[in-house]
Design a protein around this motif. Structure first.
Motif, PDB file in Angstrom:
ATOM      1  N   LEU A   1       0.839  -1.191   0.000  1.00  0.00           N
ATOM      2  CA  LEU A   1       0.000   0.000   0.000  1.00  0.00           C
ATOM      3  C   LEU A   1       0.872   1.237   0.000  1.00  0.00           C
ATOM      4  O   LEU A   1       1.761   1.413   0.804  1.00  0.00           O
ATOM      5  CB  LEU A   1      -0.909  -0.008   1.238  1.00  0.00           C
ATOM      6  CG  LEU A   1      -1.815  -1.240   1.341  1.00  0.00           C
ATOM      7  CD1 LEU A   1      -2.587  -1.198   2.641  1.00  0.00           C
ATOM      8  CD2 LEU A   1      -2.734  -1.349   0.173  1.00  0.00           C
ATOM      9  N   THR A   2       0.607   2.152  -0.907  1.00  0.00           N
ATOM     10  CA  THR A   2       1.456   3.317  -1.066  1.00  0.00           C
ATOM     11  C   THR A   2       0.728   4.629  -0.878  1.00  0.00           C
ATOM     12  O   THR A   2       1.339   5.652  -0.636  1.00  0.00           O
ATOM     13  CB  THR A   2       2.091   3.315  -2.470  1.00  0.00           C
ATOM     14  OG1 THR A   2       1.043   3.262  -3.447  1.00  0.00           O
ATOM     15  CG2 THR A   2       2.993   2.094  -2.642  1.00  0.00           C
ATOM     16  N   ARG A   3      -0.572   4.652  -0.981  1.00  0.00           N
ATOM     17  CA  ARG A   3      -1.302   5.907  -0.809  1.00  0.00           C
ATOM     18  C   ARG A   3      -2.727   5.613  -0.385  1.00  0.00           C
ATOM     19  O   ARG A   3      -3.239   4.530  -0.590  1.00  0.00           O
ATOM     20  CB  ARG A   3      -1.314   6.711  -2.117  1.00  0.00           C
ATOM     21  CG  ARG A   3      -2.048   6.018  -3.250  1.00  0.00           C
ATOM     22  CD  ARG A   3      -2.033   6.876  -4.508  1.00  0.00           C
ATOM     23  NE  ARG A   3      -2.692   6.191  -5.595  1.00  0.00           N
ATOM     24  CZ  ARG A   3      -4.000   6.177  -5.811  1.00  0.00           C
ATOM     25  NH1 ARG A   3      -4.818   6.796  -4.982  1.00  0.00           N
ATOM     26  NH2 ARG A   3      -4.523   5.525  -6.839  1.00  0.00           N
ATOM     27  N   ARG A   4      -3.344   6.594   0.251  1.00  0.00           N
ATOM     28  CA  ARG A   4      -4.705   6.416   0.725  1.00  0.00           C
ATOM     29  C   ARG A   4      -5.650   6.460  -0.475  1.00  0.00           C
ATOM     30  O   ARG A   4      -5.594   7.376  -1.285  1.00  0.00           O
ATOM     31  CB  ARG A   4      -5.061   7.533   1.713  1.00  0.00           C
ATOM     32  CG  ARG A   4      -6.416   7.351   2.367  1.00  0.00           C
ATOM     33  CD  ARG A   4      -6.722   8.555   3.252  1.00  0.00           C
ATOM     34  NE  ARG A   4      -7.979   8.365   3.928  1.00  0.00           N
ATOM     35  CZ  ARG A   4      -8.121   7.798   5.100  1.00  0.00           C
ATOM     36  NH1 ARG A   4      -7.055   7.328   5.722  1.00  0.00           N
ATOM     37  NH2 ARG A   4      -9.303   7.659   5.667  1.00  0.00           N
ATOM     38  N   PRO A   5      -6.526   5.475  -0.625  1.00  0.00           N
ATOM     39  CA  PRO A   5      -7.423   5.464  -1.776  1.00  0.00           C
ATOM     40  C   PRO A   5      -8.518   6.510  -1.634  1.00  0.00           C
ATOM     41  O   PRO A   5      -8.861   6.930  -0.536  1.00  0.00           O
ATOM     42  CB  PRO A   5      -8.019   4.053  -1.728  1.00  0.00           C
ATOM     43  CG  PRO A   5      -8.005   3.710  -0.280  1.00  0.00           C
ATOM     44  CD  PRO A   5      -6.766   4.349   0.277  1.00  0.00           C
ATOM     45  N   GLY A   6      -9.069   6.937  -2.766  1.00  0.00           N
ATOM     46  CA  GLY A   6     -10.230   7.806  -2.726  1.00  0.00           C
ATOM     47  C   GLY A   6     -11.463   7.000  -2.372  1.00  0.00           C
ATOM     48  O   GLY A   6     -11.405   5.801  -2.101  1.00  0.00           O
ATOM     49  N   TRP A   7     -12.603   7.691  -2.421  1.00  0.00           N
ATOM     50  CA  TRP A   7     -13.845   7.019  -2.050  1.00  0.00           C
ATOM     51  C   TRP A   7     -14.369   6.113  -3.158  1.00  0.00           C
ATOM     52  O   TRP A   7     -15.159   5.219  -2.889  1.00  0.00           O
ATOM     53  CB  TRP A   7     -14.905   8.052  -1.676  1.00  0.00           C
ATOM     54  CG  TRP A   7     -14.825   8.429  -0.242  1.00  0.00           C
ATOM     55  CD1 TRP A   7     -14.326   9.582   0.290  1.00  0.00           C
ATOM     56  CD2 TRP A   7     -15.224   7.628   0.875  1.00  0.00           C
ATOM     57  NE1 TRP A   7     -14.382   9.550   1.660  1.00  0.00           N
ATOM     58  CE2 TRP A   7     -14.945   8.364   2.048  1.00  0.00           C
ATOM     59  CE3 TRP A   7     -15.785   6.357   0.997  1.00  0.00           C
ATOM     60  CZ2 TRP A   7     -15.204   7.872   3.325  1.00  0.00           C
ATOM     61  CZ3 TRP A   7     -16.042   5.860   2.269  1.00  0.00           C
ATOM     62  CH2 TRP A   7     -15.763   6.613   3.411  1.00  0.00           C
ATOM     63  N   ALA A   8     -13.923   6.322  -4.406  1.00  0.00           N
ATOM     64  CA  ALA A   8     -14.479   5.540  -5.507  1.00  0.00           C
ATOM     65  C   ALA A   8     -14.290   4.032  -5.323  1.00  0.00           C
ATOM     66  O   ALA A   8     -15.242   3.266  -5.472  1.00  0.00           O
ATOM     67  CB  ALA A   8     -13.888   5.996  -6.838  1.00  0.00           C
ATOM     68  N   PRO A   9     -13.076   3.536  -4.984  1.00  0.00           N
ATOM     69  CA  PRO A   9     -12.944   2.087  -4.786  1.00  0.00           C
ATOM     70  C   PRO A   9     -13.803   1.564  -3.645  1.00  0.00           C
ATOM     71  O   PRO A   9     -14.347   0.452  -3.727  1.00  0.00           O
ATOM     72  CB  PRO A   9     -11.449   1.917  -4.481  1.00  0.00           C
ATOM     73  CG  PRO A   9     -10.789   3.114  -5.071  1.00  0.00           C
ATOM     74  CD  PRO A   9     -11.770   4.226  -4.889  1.00  0.00           C
ATOM     75  N   VAL A  10     -13.939   2.349  -2.580  1.00  0.00           N
ATOM     76  CA  VAL A  10     -14.747   1.910  -1.447  1.00  0.00           C
ATOM     77  C   VAL A  10     -16.218   1.837  -1.843  1.00  0.00           C
ATOM     78  O   VAL A  10     -16.922   0.860  -1.538  1.00  0.00           O
ATOM     79  CB  VAL A  10     -14.546   2.847  -0.243  1.00  0.00           C
ATOM     80  CG1 VAL A  10     -15.458   2.443   0.912  1.00  0.00           C
ATOM     81  CG2 VAL A  10     -13.086   2.827   0.213  1.00  0.00           C
ATOM     82  N   LEU A  11     -16.702   2.854  -2.532  1.00  0.00           N
ATOM     83  CA  LEU A  11     -18.097   2.857  -2.971  1.00  0.00           C
ATOM     84  C   LEU A  11     -18.368   1.720  -3.957  1.00  0.00           C
ATOM     85  O   LEU A  11     -19.439   1.111  -3.939  1.00  0.00           O
ATOM     86  CB  LEU A  11     -18.449   4.203  -3.600  1.00  0.00           C
ATOM     87  CG  LEU A  11     -18.481   5.403  -2.641  1.00  0.00           C
ATOM     88  CD1 LEU A  11     -18.794   6.684  -3.402  1.00  0.00           C
ATOM     89  CD2 LEU A  11     -19.503   5.190  -1.524  1.00  0.00           C
ATOM     90  N   LEU A  12     -17.399   1.444  -4.817  1.00  0.00           N
ATOM     91  CA  LEU A  12     -17.553   0.316  -5.736  1.00  0.00           C
ATOM     92  C   LEU A  12     -17.611  -1.012  -4.967  1.00  0.00           C
ATOM     93  O   LEU A  12     -18.324  -1.930  -5.364  1.00  0.00           O
ATOM     94  CB  LEU A  12     -16.397   0.291  -6.739  1.00  0.00           C
ATOM     95  CG  LEU A  12     -16.578   1.138  -8.002  1.00  0.00           C
ATOM     96  CD1 LEU A  12     -15.260   1.216  -8.761  1.00  0.00           C
ATOM     97  CD2 LEU A  12     -17.662   0.551  -8.892  1.00  0.00           C
ATOM     98  N   SER A  13     -16.858  -1.091  -3.881  1.00  0.00           N
ATOM     99  CA  SER A  13     -16.933  -2.287  -3.041  1.00  0.00           C
ATOM    100  C   SER A  13     -18.344  -2.466  -2.500  1.00  0.00           C
ATOM    101  O   SER A  13     -18.901  -3.574  -2.516  1.00  0.00           O
ATOM    102  CB  SER A  13     -15.939  -2.170  -1.873  1.00  0.00           C
ATOM    103  OG  SER A  13     -14.618  -2.047  -2.324  1.00  0.00           O
TER     104      SER A  13
END
Length: 410
Positions: free
Chosen positions: A3-15
């Protein structure tokens, strides 16, 4: 994961959207099975073969998810999962021969199992993972709630195959989202000393934390589904509730489970309660709820207890996933979660059957002492899991603090 950077909300919402699709798939089955039996002219025992093939695919996904993440990145693993599921859904949409329908369930089970395992791994590696995973599984509940409504509405105008066509089409925006929202990186799990995939599975199965976690989730899923399956019969036969009221009560049980996943973890975070302590409190609540249901003198009290039982059950599965990275070595984390996710299905199949056998041969009143015994077993296994796994019950925190190198996704 690297892990290299904090993800945006898009991957979480897609989950979350993906788990809604998995929930939809689970929810439509009960409505469509009658139409499928009539179409293929088979009985309940014959159509039940599809449950076994779907379960086999799901368990295969759990056993291979870790190896898949060692070979490809998260985005590719999700594309494989959604692609396999879409292939199975479209195959059912064309109304295949019954033998092919049975075989296709392997694809459906494998696709949903991969999606669930990979997304559990993905969110378990993020800060505040306990809350994120509870929301993830809450959206499964939302999908499972909407699934019967969707299926019933479509059956008014179209054949049962149309439902799977809709589910297959829903895979297209999900796959597009995976391509756009998840970064293109080298394999998700990179460890120079990582063993071969077969070695990872062997080592995971030898880990006390994985064995205990798998046992915990098998008992949990068996309790959740067992109560949800037989609650209607229990209320009608033991408390004399009208069928409509009993049906509403069962819906309240599932609603309570979904609300528990949305509400309990944020509240625990606010008051500084660890994930392990939160789960222990919920397990005590489940045990108390089962005891109240066993002793409930009135139907009204039984109804309220069912809702509370679901509420306290809700956070247990996702919280077990959230603490797993702290109980196993990093190289085994993806495999451990896959194994735990896959073997949970064993309890979901065997324990509800046992509850039904007891109801048939002894009486439906056995449902609540049966649930009480399972809740006590859960509590004991959980305590062993968080202590023998190497993280004391007060060291598994909520939310999980962001550590250096754990602020993004691979």
């Amino acid at each position: 994961m690297n892990l290299t950077r904090r993800p945006g909300w898009a991957p979480v919402l897609l989950s979350y959207a993906t788990f809604m699709l998995v929930g939809l798939n689970a929810g439509v089955g009960g409505v469509l099975i009658v139409s499928q039996m009539a179409d293929y002219r088979v009985d309940e025992a014959t159509i039940g073969i599809t449950f076994f093939t779907s379960s086999a695919g799901y368990m295969l996904a759990g056993a291979t998810a870790g190896a898949l993440l060692h070979r490809v990145h998260v985005r590719m693993a999700l594309l494989i999962g959604v692609g396999v599921y879409a292939l199975g859904a479209v195959a059912m949409a064309v109304r295949p021969a019954f033998a092919i329908l049975v075989a296709v369930q392997l694809l459906v089970g494998y696709g949903t199992g991969i999606l669930e395992s990979i997304l559990n791994v993905f969110l378990a590696e993020l800060p505040n993972s306990t809350t994120l995973l509870n929301r993830l599984h809450a959206f499964f509940g939302v999908g499972a709630f909407l699934g019967p409504l969707l299926a019933a509405w479509l059956l008014q105008y179209l054949e049962w195959t149309s439902v799977f066509l809709v589910l297959g089409v829903l895979c297209v925006p999900l796959a597009t989202g995976f391509l756009l929202a998840y970064p293109r990186k080298a394999p998700a799990v990179e460890h120079a000393d990582a063993p071969r995939p077969t070695g990872m599975l062997r080592d995971a199965l030898r880990s006390p934390a994985v064995v205990l976690g798998s046992t915990f989730l098998a008992v949990y899923v068996g309790l959740e589904i067992g109560v949800g399956t037989w609650a209607f019969t229990f209320l009608v036969q033991e408390h004399g509730e009208p069928s409509v009221v009993a049906g509403y009560t069962v819906s309240g049980y599932w609603l309570g489970l979904t609300l528990g996943r949305f509400l309990i973890s944020p509240l625990a975070t606010r008051i500084g309660m660890s994930a392990a302590a939160m789960a222990t409190a919920c397990l005590v609540g489940v045990t108390a709820g089962a005891a109240v249901l066993w002793a409930a003198p009135t139907a009204a009290l039984a109804t309220a207890a069912f809702v509370l039982l679901g509420f306290f059950l809700g956070p247990l599965f996702p919280t077990a996933m959230a603490v797993t990275p702290q109980l196993v070595p990093p190289r085994l984390m993806a495999t451990a979660i896959g194994v735990m996710n896959g073997t949970s299905l064993l309890g979901g199949a065997g324990l509800p059957w046992l509850a039904g056998w007891l109801a048939q041969h002894v009486g439906i009143w056995t449902l609540m002492p049966f649930a009480l015994v399972l809740s006590v077993v859960q509590l004991g296994v959980w305590r062993l899991m968080v202590t023998r796994g190497g993280a004391g019950p007060d060291r598994v925190a909520t939310p999980e603090p962001a550590a250096p190198g754990r602020q993004g996704l691979s």
